[in-house]
Write an enzyme that holds these catalytic residues in place. Structure first.
Site, PDB file in Angstrom:
ATOM      1  N   ILE A 175       0.850  -1.185   0.000  1.00 54.55           N
ATOM      2  CA  ILE A 175       0.000   0.000   0.000  1.00 54.55           C
ATOM      3  C   ILE A 175       0.886   1.235   0.000  1.00 54.55           C
ATOM      4  O   ILE A 175       1.823   1.335   0.794  1.00 54.55           O
ATOM      5  CB  ILE A 175      -0.938   0.010   1.224  1.00 54.55           C
ATOM      6  CG1 ILE A 175      -1.952  -1.131   1.098  1.00 54.55           C
ATOM      7  CG2 ILE A 175      -1.657   1.349   1.362  1.00 54.55           C
ATOM      8  CD1 ILE A 175      -2.920  -1.218   2.255  1.00 54.55           C
ATOM      9  N   CYS A 176       0.616   2.138  -0.908  1.00 53.23           N
ATOM     10  CA  CYS A 176       1.339   3.405  -1.001  1.00 53.23           C
ATOM     11  C   CYS A 176       2.850   3.147  -1.127  1.00 53.23           C
ATOM     12  O   CYS A 176       3.271   2.334  -1.945  1.00 53.23           O
ATOM     13  CB  CYS A 176       0.991   4.278   0.208  1.00 53.23           C
ATOM     14  SG  CYS A 176       1.455   6.011   0.051  1.00 53.23           S
ATOM     15  N   VAL A 177       3.660   3.787  -0.302  1.00 49.82           N
ATOM     16  CA  VAL A 177       5.112   3.629  -0.402  1.00 49.82           C
ATOM     17  C   VAL A 177       5.603   2.325   0.205  1.00 49.82           C
ATOM     18  O   VAL A 177       6.811   2.082   0.277  1.00 49.82           O
ATOM     19  CB  VAL A 177       5.856   4.830   0.216  1.00 49.82           C
ATOM     20  CG1 VAL A 177       5.629   6.082  -0.618  1.00 49.82           C
ATOM     21  CG2 VAL A 177       5.428   5.065   1.658  1.00 49.82           C
TER      22      VAL A 177
END
Length: 316
Positions: free
Chosen positions: A102-104
């Site tokens: 998720i995300c970074v």
């Protein structure tokens, strides 16, 4: 029951951690049973999440029992990842476990080498650093998530919800996923990708280069009907030299750069004015409203109308 292990490391972004817990936790099968068992796993007895400290109920050994592993982002995505974590993720992948970031969190997943040769995404703000740090990846900063089958990556925090719903639909079908989406108060599918959320700065101008004056001139005259010959004449170069220098310094052609400058200006007008879409098409230099709509959707990932609905200010 399908077990989802959420990896909690020091520096974990709280929203990235809780998104899969909430979305998978509210998924129910048609008979009302929970669709997933959630395991929050950590490297040590406590995890520093910035605003608070948590005590994960499971350690890394639980990753071996999971059907899906979720890797949330870290506040510092470039921080070194402990070898024990990388090894556990590699072993899980070798056993066929599905792993999603998720995300970074994509930085953690990429550090294992598992994403090499694959298409991947992350938050658009970090996409350039992600691509530079992991050149073996095909980084796509315009999408909400990428599904490579066993390995999945998502964009910014809200895109983690999209990814979790996508996995629920893969596992249990659209009805279960739609019910989870309703409980999360989000649409099952959002139109467009994260390209629509990227700040509409003008395309970068390399300062101090021979192209800086012509790029500034292009920005100031982007609404004009400019040809490659016009641009080359203003730059005092042949079209061949102009194309070569643009590719060297921007990675694209003068006309493609100009088109993106026009679309950035159109985004600003859609956000800040009530002008009809056809009028904006002419204002930014498109002779055909149809051509404008096609180009806008290709670059931004959604239609001008949908973009305005999402981003037009109440006082615009």
């Amino acid at each position: 029951m399908h077990a989802v292990a959420v990896l909690a490391l020091d520096g974990v972004i709280p929203s990235d951690l809780t998104t899969p817990i909430d979305v998978f936790g509210c998924a129910r099968l048609p008979d009302g049973r929970a669709a997933y068992r959630i395991l929050v796993c950590g490297l040590g007895p406590t995890v520093d999440a910035g605003a608070f400290t948590l005590r994960p109920p499971w350690d890394l050994t639980a990753l071996a029992d999971a059907d899906t592993i979720i890797v949330p982002g870290l506040a510092d995505p470039t921080a070194p990842v402990p070898d024990e974590v990388l090894d556990a993720l590699r072993q899980a992948a070798a056993a066929g476990t599905r792993i999603a970031s998720i995300c970074v969190g994509a930085f953690v997943l990429a550090a294992t080498g598992l994403l090499d040769g694959h298409r991947a995404t992350t938050h658009w703000v970090a996409a350039a650093e992600f691509a530079a740090r992991y050149p073996a990846l095909d980084v796509d900063p315009a999408v909400l998530y990428v599904d490579n089958g066993q390995l999945l990556t998502s964009a910014g925090a809200a895109a983690g919800i999209d990814l979790c719903l996508h996995m629920i639909r893969r596992d249990h079908g659209s009805a279960v996923a739609a019910d989870a989406a309703r409980l999360s108060v989000v649409p099952l599918e959002r139109e467009g990708g994260q390209a629509q959320f990227i700040v509409h700065d003008q395309p970068p101008t390399p300062r101090g280069s021979a192209l800086e004056p012509v790029m500034r001139w292009l920005q100031e005259n982007s609404a004009q009907d400019l040809t490659l010959d016009d641009i080359a004449a203003h730059a005092g170069m042949s079209t061949r030299t102009l194309n070569r220098r643009f590719r060297e310094q921007t990675g694209t052609t003068p006309l493609q750069w100009l088109l993106r400058a026009r679309i950035r200006q159109a985004q600003y007008l859609l956000e800040s004015t009530g002008h009809p879409v056809d009028r904006i098409a002419g204002q930014v230099g498109f002779g055909s409203p149809t051509a404008f709509r096609d180009r806008f959707k290709r670059i931004v990932g959604t239609s001008p109308h949908s973009y305005r609905a999402a981003f037009h200010g109440a006082d615009g």
